[in-house]
Structure formats: C-alpha cells, structure tokens
Design an enzyme around this catalytic site. Structure first.
Site: not given
Length: 164
Positions: A40-41
C-alpha cells in the site's frame, strides 16, 4: 523459540497449531520478495498479495511433485479455492524477503488441503499462517469431479505417502 512466542502464533485450525521451525520440516519452500506493487502507500504488503503468493507457491509445489498445472488444465481439470483461512501475525514491508512454506495436507476425494507458513529467512519472525482447500472441477461442465484423474491422484498420493 520461546513458549510464549509459540502460543502467541497459535492458529485456531487443526492443521497449524504450533508454528515453530521444527513444525515446518519437509515443507516446500518458496522465496518471496516485497516489491512496490505488493504494498500500500505506507510500504506495507497489501493483504491480497499474500493470497497471490500462496497460489504461486501451491502451483510451484505441485510442479516439483510432477503435476504441471497447465497440463492439468489441458486435461479439463481445474483446482479452484473453495475455502481459505488466513492468520496475519506480522506485516511485511517493502524490500523484505521471506520464505513461504507450503505442504499438502489431507487428500479427501477431490478436496485437497494445503497449509502455509510465511517466515523471515532466519525463521525468527512469523508473518502468516494459512490453510487452503481446493477442489477438482471439470472445466467443460463446470461441476465438481467425482474423482481426480488417475495420474493426478497417484502423484498426490506420493506426496502424502512418500514411502509408497
């Protein structure tokens, strides 16, 4: 591994009850490396990535046992997942490498069970334990097969009973 750490990682399934290094002897080992597209980020592995790795490990494990998945499909047989249980113990981060350990559990008719444990390369960290059940289906009819193709069943029986 301390008793406290073993209990912390206990999974409520009958197949993986005490994840410890000794439990994973004779398992197929599949190396994974966390790339940016797995995360994910925040750089943490997205939960669905683990499922992809488990499928890759399962297909590779079968290949090393003499069952080429592409050949299985060409025979008109597929092995879709019908049950999945995952316990996430610790997150993997970008750049990490780990070992996904896989083994075939029970073979019950056309149902095949697989167990998984994802550990750090030094076996000090346990990231995930899981159990997957696949079932053989006839691709043409889209229905569960009554029995596995003979050559597939023979190869799977060799995995579960290596002395035969």
């Amino acid at each position: 591994m301390s008793e406290e750490k073993v209990n912390q990682y206990s999974l409520p399934t009958s197949t993986i009850t005490n994840p410890s290094s000794s439990t994973y002897e004779n398992w197929f080992e599949y190396s994974v490396r966390v790339y940016p597209h797995h995360t994910d980020h925040a750089g943490i592995v997205w939960h669905g990535t683990y499922i992809t790795w488990m499928e890759e490990a399962r297909v590779e494990y079968l290949r090393t046992c003499g069952i080429n998945y592409a050949d299985l499909v060409a025979l008109g047989c597929d092995l879709p997942v019908v049950e999945l249980s995952i316990r996430y113990h610790r997150s993997l981060q970008l750049g990490t490498t780990a070992i996904l350990k896989t083994r075939m559990g029970d073979l019950s008719g056309v149902r095949i069970n697989f167990d998984y444990a994802l550990e750090s390369e030094d076996t000090q960290e346990l990231y995930l334990t899981a159990a997957v059940t696949v079932v053989a289906i006839d691709r043409e009819r889209g229905k569960i097969m009554r029995q596995l193709p003979v050559n597939v069943k023979d190869a799977l029986l060799k995995i579960t009973n290596p002395m035969n």
